[in-house]
Design a protein around this motif. Structure first.
Motif, short mmCIF file in Angstrom:
data_model
loop_
_atom_site.label_atom_id
_atom_site.label_comp_id
_atom_site.label_asym_id
_atom_site.label_seq_id
_atom_site.Cartn_x
_atom_site.Cartn_y
_atom_site.Cartn_z
N ILE A 1 31.97 43.11 47.13
CA ILE A 1 33.31 43.66 46.88
C ILE A 1 33.31 44.50 45.61
O ILE A 1 33.94 45.56 45.54
CB ILE A 1 34.35 42.52 46.81
N ARG A 2 32.58 44.03 44.58
CA ARG A 2 32.47 44.78 43.34
C ARG A 2 31.87 46.16 43.60
O ARG A 2 32.35 47.19 43.08
CB ARG A 2 31.63 44.03 42.32
N ASP A 3 30.81 46.21 44.39
CA ASP A 3 30.18 47.50 44.72
C ASP A 3 31.15 48.42 45.45
O ASP A 3 31.17 49.64 45.22
CB ASP A 3 28.93 47.27 45.58
N LYS A 4 31.97 47.84 46.34
CA LYS A 4 32.93 48.66 47.07
C LYS A 4 33.99 49.23 46.13
O LYS A 4 34.46 50.36 46.33
CB LYS A 4 33.58 47.82 48.18
N ILE A 5 34.36 48.47 45.11
CA ILE A 5 35.32 48.99 44.13
C ILE A 5 34.68 50.10 43.31
O ILE A 5 35.28 51.15 43.09
CB ILE A 5 35.81 47.84 43.23
N LYS A 6 33.45 49.87 42.85
CA LYS A 6 32.76 50.88 42.04
C LYS A 6 32.53 52.17 42.83
O LYS A 6 32.59 53.26 42.29
CB LYS A 6 31.43 50.33 41.53
N VAL B 1 38.50 38.53 39.43
CA VAL B 1 39.69 38.43 38.58
C VAL B 1 39.28 38.29 37.12
O VAL B 1 39.81 38.96 36.23
CB VAL B 1 40.57 37.24 39.02
N LYS B 2 38.29 37.43 36.86
CA LYS B 2 37.82 37.21 35.50
C LYS B 2 37.21 38.48 34.91
O LYS B 2 37.29 38.72 33.71
CB LYS B 2 36.79 36.08 35.48
N GLU B 3 36.60 39.29 35.77
CA GLU B 3 35.99 40.54 35.31
C GLU B 3 37.03 41.63 35.06
O GLU B 3 36.71 42.67 34.49
CB GLU B 3 34.97 41.03 36.33
N GLY B 4 38.25 41.40 35.49
CA GLY B 4 39.28 42.41 35.31
C GLY B 4 39.26 43.50 36.37
O GLY B 4 39.87 44.55 36.19
N LEU B 5 38.57 43.26 37.48
CA LEU B 5 38.49 44.26 38.54
C LEU B 5 39.66 44.17 39.52
O LEU B 5 40.07 45.19 40.08
CB LEU B 5 37.18 44.11 39.32
N ILE B 6 40.16 42.98 39.74
CA ILE B 6 41.27 42.81 40.67
C ILE B 6 42.34 41.95 39.99
O ILE B 6 42.07 41.25 39.01
CB ILE B 6 40.84 42.15 42.00
N VAL B 7 43.55 42.01 40.51
CA VAL B 7 44.65 41.23 39.97
C VAL B 7 45.44 40.64 41.13
O VAL B 7 45.66 41.30 42.15
CB VAL B 7 45.55 42.11 39.07
N TYR C 1 33.41 38.23 56.10
CA TYR C 1 32.22 37.73 55.40
C TYR C 1 31.71 36.40 55.96
O TYR C 1 30.78 35.82 55.40
CB TYR C 1 32.54 37.58 53.90
N HIS C 2 32.33 35.95 57.07
CA HIS C 2 31.87 34.72 57.74
C HIS C 2 31.79 33.55 56.76
O HIS C 2 30.75 32.91 56.60
CB HIS C 2 30.51 34.93 58.40
N CYS C 3 32.90 33.32 56.07
CA CYS C 3 32.92 32.23 55.10
C CYS C 3 34.26 31.49 55.18
O CYS C 3 35.20 31.95 55.85
CB CYS C 3 32.71 32.77 53.69
N ASN C 4 34.34 30.36 54.49
CA ASN C 4 35.59 29.62 54.47
C ASN C 4 36.46 30.08 53.31
O ASN C 4 36.04 30.87 52.46
CB ASN C 4 35.33 28.11 54.41
N LYS C 5 37.68 29.53 53.25
CA LYS C 5 38.66 29.96 52.26
C LYS C 5 38.21 29.64 50.84
O LYS C 5 38.42 30.43 49.92
CB LYS C 5 40.00 29.29 52.56
N GLU C 6 37.56 28.47 50.65
CA GLU C 6 37.13 28.06 49.32
C GLU C 6 36.05 29.00 48.78
O GLU C 6 36.05 29.37 47.61
CB GLU C 6 36.61 26.63 49.36
N THR C 7 35.11 29.41 49.65
CA THR C 7 34.06 30.34 49.23
C THR C 7 34.66 31.68 48.82
O THR C 7 34.28 32.27 47.80
CB THR C 7 33.05 30.55 50.38
N MET C 8 35.64 32.17 49.60
CA MET C 8 36.27 33.45 49.27
C MET C 8 37.05 33.34 47.97
O MET C 8 37.03 34.28 47.15
CB MET C 8 37.19 33.89 50.41
N LYS C 9 37.71 32.22 47.75
CA LYS C 9 38.46 32.04 46.51
C LYS C 9 37.53 32.12 45.30
O LYS C 9 37.85 32.76 44.29
CB LYS C 9 39.19 30.70 46.51
N LYS C 10 36.36 31.49 45.39
CA LYS C 10 35.39 31.54 44.30
C LYS C 10 34.93 32.97 44.04
O LYS C 10 34.78 33.38 42.89
CB LYS C 10 34.18 30.65 44.61
N ALA C 11 34.70 33.73 45.10
CA ALA C 11 34.25 35.12 44.96
C ALA C 11 35.33 35.96 44.28
O ALA C 11 35.05 36.73 43.36
CB ALA C 11 33.91 35.69 46.34
N LEU C 12 36.57 35.82 44.73
CA LEU C 12 37.66 36.61 44.16
C LEU C 12 37.96 36.18 42.73
O LEU C 12 38.33 37.02 41.89
CB LEU C 12 38.90 36.49 45.03
#
Length: 238
Positions: free
Chosen positions: A11-16, A51-57, A36-47
């Motif tokens: 996702i970071r690469d897609k933003i860049k 958020v911490k990097e300041g890329l998404i809000v 991404y063939h993942c569960n909700k908890e995995t996606m939350k960790k990715a996002l």
């Protein structure tokens, strides 16, 4: 590598690469999980990493949106600034060296444990060093790093680039930093090592730095003589 890190990297690469552009709303979390063939908890960790990097809000009731990224900016929002470090910033421009004032291992107190998000009493490096540019004092750095995350740190690493040791030797990817800037009247430390008078101020950057996994590996305070401090930033209306 954990799946949530792979997802965050993609996702970071897609933003860049502007597949997701400034201000754009990301697909709903459910749709991302399907993609991404993942569960909700995995996606939350990715996002959470982004958020911490300041890329998404995240906007309550509205969804998740891309913040600004502009690769032509000298210091885009938290992307490259944390990686640069003093050594890289002045490479080929000024001679850089360090005077090591303190290098020890301590058990962290409640305050440091909260900053590093580790258990109180865990062992951390406590480092104080003065960075010099062309043999002139430039800044004092007070650094705390968990031994469990940054092992085998030696005094030779402190004299050069700690970040280079982390990325080149430990093969860890430094991703982002959250910074707070403040001003204070000098204490004995700044008077001794930055040649400040007791009535003169210093500027401080308090920084928490993250690896690409979202793990905090550094809590630091960088202090500058008021005559040597300059802040350049870009503010974008949301």
């Amino acid at each position: 590598m954990a799946k949530y890190i792979d997802i965050a990297n993609d996702i970071r690469d897609k933003i860049k690469n502007q597949k997701y552009v400034y201000g754009q709303k990301l697909p709903y979390e459910y749709s991302l999980c399907v993609d991404y063939h993942c569960n909700k908890e995995t996606m939350k960790k990715a996002l959470d990493i982004l958020v911490k990097e300041g890329l998404i809000v995240r906007r309550r009731g509205a969804g998740t949106f891309v913040k600004d990224y502009n690769s032509s900016m000298e210091n885009p929002n938290l992307i490259n600034d944390s990686k640069i470090g003093l050594t890289q910033r002045f490479k080929g421009k000024k001679e850089i060296d360090s005077d090591i004032i303190v290098f020890e291992v301590i058990s962290c107190d409640e305050g440091i444990s909260k900053k590093l998000q580790i258990e109180e009493g865990a062992f951390v490096y406590h480092i104080i060093r003065r960075r010099n540019l062309d043999k002139k004092p430039y800044s004092i750095e007070i650094i705390y790093m968990p031994i469990s995350i940054i092992p085998n740190l030696k005094i030779d690493h402190l004299k050069g680039s700690i970040y280079q040791y982390i990325e080149k030797t430990l093969k860890l990817k430094i991703q982002s930093a959250h910074k707070t800037i403040s001003g204070h009247i000098s204490s004995q430390l700044e008077q001794d090592y930055l040649a400040l008078k007791s009535t003169e101020p210093y500027f401080q950057i308090e920084q928490i730095t993250y690896l690409s996994s979202g793990t905090i590996f550094e809590y630091s305070l960088s202090r500058f003589h008021y005559q040597d401090f300059e802040l350049k930033t870009v503010t974008i209306a949301m």
